[in-house]
Write a protein that holds these residues in place. Structure first.
Motif, PDB file in Angstrom:
ATOM      1  N   MET A   1       0.835  -1.201   0.000  1.00 16.98           N
ATOM      2  CA  MET A   1       0.000   0.000   0.000  1.00 16.98           C
ATOM      3  C   MET A   1       0.871   1.253   0.000  1.00 16.98           C
ATOM      4  O   MET A   1       1.804   1.329   0.785  1.00 16.98           O
ATOM      5  CB  MET A   1      -0.883   0.008   1.241  1.00 16.98           C
ATOM      6  N   SER A   2       0.559   2.174  -0.906  1.00 18.63           N
ATOM      7  CA  SER A   2       1.425   3.368  -0.956  1.00 18.63           C
ATOM      8  C   SER A   2       0.996   4.367   0.129  1.00 18.63           C
ATOM      9  O   SER A   2      -0.186   4.536   0.395  1.00 18.63           O
ATOM     10  CB  SER A   2       1.322   4.024  -2.333  1.00 18.63           C
ATOM     11  N   ILE A   3       1.972   4.983   0.723  1.00 20.60           N
ATOM     12  CA  ILE A   3       1.630   5.977   1.747  1.00 20.60           C
ATOM     13  C   ILE A   3       1.980   7.377   1.236  1.00 20.60           C
ATOM     14  O   ILE A   3       2.820   7.534   0.360  1.00 20.60           O
ATOM     15  CB  ILE A   3       2.369   5.732   3.088  1.00 20.60           C
ATOM     16  N   ILE A   4       1.308   8.362   1.782  1.00 17.90           N
ATOM     17  CA  ILE A   4       1.652   9.752   1.458  1.00 17.90           C
ATOM     18  C   ILE A   4       2.752  10.160   2.418  1.00 17.90           C
ATOM     19  O   ILE A   4       2.578  10.100   3.640  1.00 17.90           O
ATOM     20  CB  ILE A   4       0.419  10.663   1.583  1.00 17.90           C
ATOM     21  N   LYS A   5       3.900  10.537   1.846  1.00 17.57           N
ATOM     22  CA  LYS A   5       5.093  10.803   2.653  1.00 17.57           C
ATOM     23  C   LYS A   5       4.803  11.809   3.779  1.00 17.57           C
ATOM     24  O   LYS A   5       5.215  11.628   4.917  1.00 17.57           O
ATOM     25  CB  LYS A   5       6.198  11.346   1.731  1.00 17.57           C
ATOM     26  N   GLU A   6       4.038  12.862   3.425  1.00 17.94           N
ATOM     27  CA  GLU A   6       3.777  13.922   4.400  1.00 17.94           C
ATOM     28  C   GLU A   6       3.005  13.422   5.618  1.00 17.94           C
ATOM     29  O   GLU A   6       3.050  14.028   6.682  1.00 17.94           O
ATOM     30  CB  GLU A   6       3.016  15.071   3.746  1.00 17.94           C
ATOM     31  N   GLU A   7       2.269  12.309   5.451  1.00 12.89           N
ATOM     32  CA  GLU A   7       1.486  11.808   6.585  1.00 12.89           C
ATOM     33  C   GLU A   7       2.388  11.366   7.731  1.00 12.89           C
ATOM     34  O   GLU A   7       1.955  11.317   8.884  1.00 12.89           O
ATOM     35  CB  GLU A   7       0.584  10.656   6.148  1.00 12.89           C
ATOM     36  N   LEU A   8       3.644  11.076   7.401  1.00  8.50           N
ATOM     37  CA  LEU A   8       4.596  10.715   8.452  1.00  8.50           C
ATOM     38  C   LEU A   8       4.776  11.873   9.427  1.00  8.50           C
ATOM     39  O   LEU A   8       5.115  11.677  10.592  1.00  8.50           O
ATOM     40  CB  LEU A   8       5.954  10.336   7.846  1.00  8.50           C
ATOM     41  N   PRO A  21      -3.383  17.166   2.815  1.00  6.17           N
ATOM     42  CA  PRO A  21      -4.204  16.729   1.679  1.00  6.17           C
ATOM     43  C   PRO A  21      -3.882  15.294   1.244  1.00  6.17           C
ATOM     44  O   PRO A  21      -2.721  14.876   1.285  1.00  6.17           O
ATOM     45  CB  PRO A  21      -3.825  17.722   0.580  1.00  6.17           C
ATOM     46  N   GLY A  22      -4.926  14.619   0.844  1.00 13.20           N
ATOM     47  CA  GLY A  22      -4.735  13.271   0.302  1.00 13.20           C
ATOM     48  C   GLY A  22      -4.343  13.360  -1.168  1.00 13.20           C
ATOM     49  O   GLY A  22      -4.185  14.459  -1.704  1.00 13.20           O
ATOM     50  N   LYS A  23      -4.237  12.200  -1.791  1.00  5.01           N
ATOM     51  CA  LYS A  23      -3.742  12.165  -3.176  1.00  5.01           C
ATOM     52  C   LYS A  23      -4.628  12.951  -4.135  1.00  5.01           C
ATOM     53  O   LYS A  23      -4.152  13.675  -4.990  1.00  5.01           O
ATOM     54  CB  LYS A  23      -3.658  10.713  -3.644  1.00  5.01           C
ATOM     55  N   PHE A  24      -5.961  12.798  -3.952  1.00  8.54           N
ATOM     56  CA  PHE A  24      -6.884  13.450  -4.877  1.00  8.54           C
ATOM     57  C   PHE A  24      -6.763  14.974  -4.763  1.00  8.54           C
ATOM     58  O   PHE A  24      -6.593  15.679  -5.765  1.00  8.54           O
ATOM     59  CB  PHE A  24      -8.324  13.005  -4.575  1.00  8.54           C
ATOM     60  N   GLN A  25      -6.790  15.448  -3.525  1.00  6.97           N
ATOM     61  CA  GLN A  25      -6.713  16.894  -3.292  1.00  6.97           C
ATOM     62  C   GLN A  25      -5.389  17.449  -3.825  1.00  6.97           C
ATOM     63  O   GLN A  25      -5.334  18.518  -4.425  1.00  6.97           O
ATOM     64  CB  GLN A  25      -6.858  17.160  -1.791  1.00  6.97           C
TER      65      GLN A  25
END
Ligand SMILES: Cc1cc2nc3c(=O)[nH]c(=O)nc-3n(C[C@H](O)[C@H](O)[C@H](O)COP(=O)(O)OP(=O)(O)OC[C@H]3O[C@@H](n4cnc5c(N)ncnc54)[C@H](O)[C@@H]3O)c2cc1C
Lengths: 62, 489
Positions: A1-8, A21-25
């Motif tokens: 599963m790919s993660i959004i780096k910034e969520e770290l 923001p998530g990927k879509f935003q």
């Protein structure tokens, strides 16, 4: 599963209660067509503010 | 022939002078007294400061524009105002000292019928030990307040980036250099642009970027924060500001009064009285603003500076300056027509007028240090006030002493702002927002003090396009190209 780096960043206590923001935003922020629509929309909002400022101007006798 | 003297050829003064000349024509005289030879589109200094624009792109010479408009341009700085004249002068006059036009250092006395003070801020670096002396920036930090400062900042930043490229960890600090600063928005744009450039350069992991400011929370901006409608929600600027920083890994230190800057480090005091230090390799700190230090004298030559100006050097206008607690502040405290209450032929526009009080809640540390952002007077209100003042003076000249005067209260005025978060046609971003009214009015809008239908913001590349367009549109307008009067302030 790919993660959004910034969520770290949420692991950092200073950043815990923010939103990222998530990927879509993220994609929409740079989608040329959508952003063109947003620019037009913001243009109308700005015209609204300018007209409101003009409407609020009054002439005050000395 | 009536003579109007405009002190200051920045956003407010240039707007006032050019409209006055257009409306009054050759029947009356408009003189601009300003020390700068060039006009600066200050908002784009941010991009000069990260090397994405050169200095020439944000500046243009004033002399040909004023020659074309028929405005008498004196490249000089005003020193004093004599609103009652003196023994030699029946009429009121100002004293000026030339800074250019091959008359450097020469003084002159300039009579006026109407006077506009649009001298903007003194960049008061000297208020913080180590930040600079008087209005001169020191050697430990950089600034983006003028085009020259921004160019210097950009060169220093490149050095830091080069070190980061060589693998050396660097620390960047951006924010405000004193407890009473305003203009946090400019620093906010600059930090986001630096972060954007660092990511583009592939060195983000080598630079630690930190925000330091006198705001009680991120997004206060000297406006007591704001609540913005955005995509179906109403959210606080605090959440927006913190989220933008969190997304970019930028940490923040708030409630801070910088009390000293030294080579590579600064010390600060926070609102709870605690003290601390921050080290840095590069720091851009906005200085506090004050008035430019004009003096005033009565007919007998006695100093009456305190009659025209508040102790902070900003000019008294038709505001309610009585001291009262935050809970009693009202929208109606704010000036409406910007004329001096004692001398009806003197007006102040833009940053030069004295606000009645801050917009943000006033706060002091237990040691008595004021840590409160001062109210911003950004480009749109400065231009709008400049034009309203020009309107009033035109009315006074053409209709006689009953005017009427034109209103432009910041409590009945909205503003449009675009805060850059990085450049690039596809990769750039900016937060576009509108605020109405600029000064909170809890009587009309008991919830947030503002109309959340009209206070709105969103981020995206379209914001960057708008900011880029505004750069060209406002320079076009300031150059008085065809149709310039149709472009709003
Ligand atoms: C880096 C930065 C970015 C900014 N970005 C934005 C933005 O994106 N949007 C926005 O709306 N606002 C922005 N602002 C704020 C905006 O620049 C100011 O609101 C605006 O310039 C204020 O206009 P003014 O005419 O009052 O002052 P100024 O534009 O500073 O003009 C004052 C003029 O008076 C002259 N002067 C000084 N002393 C004397 C004297 N003794 N005699 C005669 N003349 C004198 C000065 O040389 C100058 O020409 C920014 C400010 C900074 C510093």
């Amino acid at each position: 599963m790919s993660i959004i780096k910034e969520e770290l960043n949420f692991a950092d206590p200073q950043f815990e209660t923010t939103m990222i923001p998530g990927k879509f935003q993220r994609a929409m922020r740079h989608c040329i067509l959508w952003q063109f629509i947003r620019m037009v929309f913001f243009g109308f909002r700005s015209i609204g503010i300018i007209l409101l400022n003009r409407r609020n101007e009054r002439d005050i006798p000395v | 022939m009536t003579r109007v003297v405009v002190m200051g050829g920045g956003v407010a003064g240039h707007t006032a002078a050019t409209f006055l000349k257009k409306w009054l024509g050759d029947a009356h005289e408009v003189i601009v007294v300003t020390p700068n030879s060039h006009w600066n589109w200050i908002p784009s200094n941010i991009w000069v400061g990260v090397g994405r624009m050169n200095k020439e792109q944000v500046l243009f010479p004033l002399a040909p524009i004023y020659a074309k408009a028929g405005i008498d341009y004196r490249q000089s700085k005003a020193l004093s105002i004599h609103p009652e004249g003196d023994e030699q002068h029946e009429k009121p006059f100002i004293t000026i000292e030339y800074t250019g036009q091959n008359k450097e250092g020469q003084s002159e006395e300039l009579e006026y019928d109407y006077l506009i003070n649009a001298t903007g801020p003194k960049l008061n670096f000297g208020a913080t030990p180590g930040l600079g002396k008087g209005s001169q920036i020191g050697e430990h930090t950089v600034s983006v307040c003028t085009a020259d400062h921004a160019l210097h900042a950009s060169r220093e930043l490149q050095e830091i980036f080069n070190k980061a490229r060589r693998g050396e960890k660097q620390k960047i600090l951006v924010g405000t250099g004193h407890g009473t600063c305003t203009c946090q928005g400019a620093a906010f744009e600059y930090i986001l642009n630096i972060e954007h450039e660092a990511r583009k350069a592939g060195i983000r992991d080598k630079v630690d970027i930190k925000w330091i400011s006198n705001e009680p929370y991120l997004g206060d901006f000297g406006m007591d924060g704001m609540h913005l409608g955005s995509m179906g929600y109403v959210m606080s600027a605090k959440l927006l500001g913190e989220s933008l920083f969190a997304e970019r890994g930028i940490h923040w230190l708030l409630d801070a009064h910088v009390n000293e800057v030294q080579e590579g480090k600064l010390s600060y005091e926070q609102i709870d009285g605690s003290e601390g230090e921050e080290a840095f390799d590069f720091a851009m700190l906005i200085p506090p603003f004050s008035g430019v230090g004009l003096k005033a004298y009565d007919k007998a030559g006695e100093e009456i500076t305190d009659k025209l100006f508040l102790p902070n050097g900003f000019m008294k206008v038709d505001a309610d300056y009585s001291a009262k607690p935050y809970a009693e502040w009202k929208a109606s405290d704010w000036p409406v027509t910007y004329h001096n209450p004692d001398y009806g032929n003197i007006f102040a526009a833009g940053i030069a007028f004295a606000p009645p009080h801050p917009i943000s809640k006033p706060r002091k540390s237990p040691n008595g240090t004021m840590i409160t952002p001062m109210p911003p007077r950004t480009g749109m209100p400065s231009g709008t006030i400049g034009k309203a003042v020009a309107h009033s003076i035109k009315n006074l000249i053409l209709n006689g002493e009953h005017g009427p005067l034109r209103s432009a209260s910041m409590a009945e005025m909205g503003a449009i702002c675009v805060a850059s978060a990085g450049t690039g046609f596809k990769a750039g971003q900016a937060i576009s927002f509108t605020v109405y009214p600029i000064v909170k009015d809890f009587e009309k809008y008991p919830g947030t003090g503002r109309d959340t239908g009209r206070t709105y913001g969103e981020i995206g590349v379209s914001g960057h396009w708008i900011k880029y367009l505004l750069h060209h549109i406002f320079i076009y307008k300031a150059k008085l190209h065809p149709g310039w009067t149709l472009i709003p302030e």
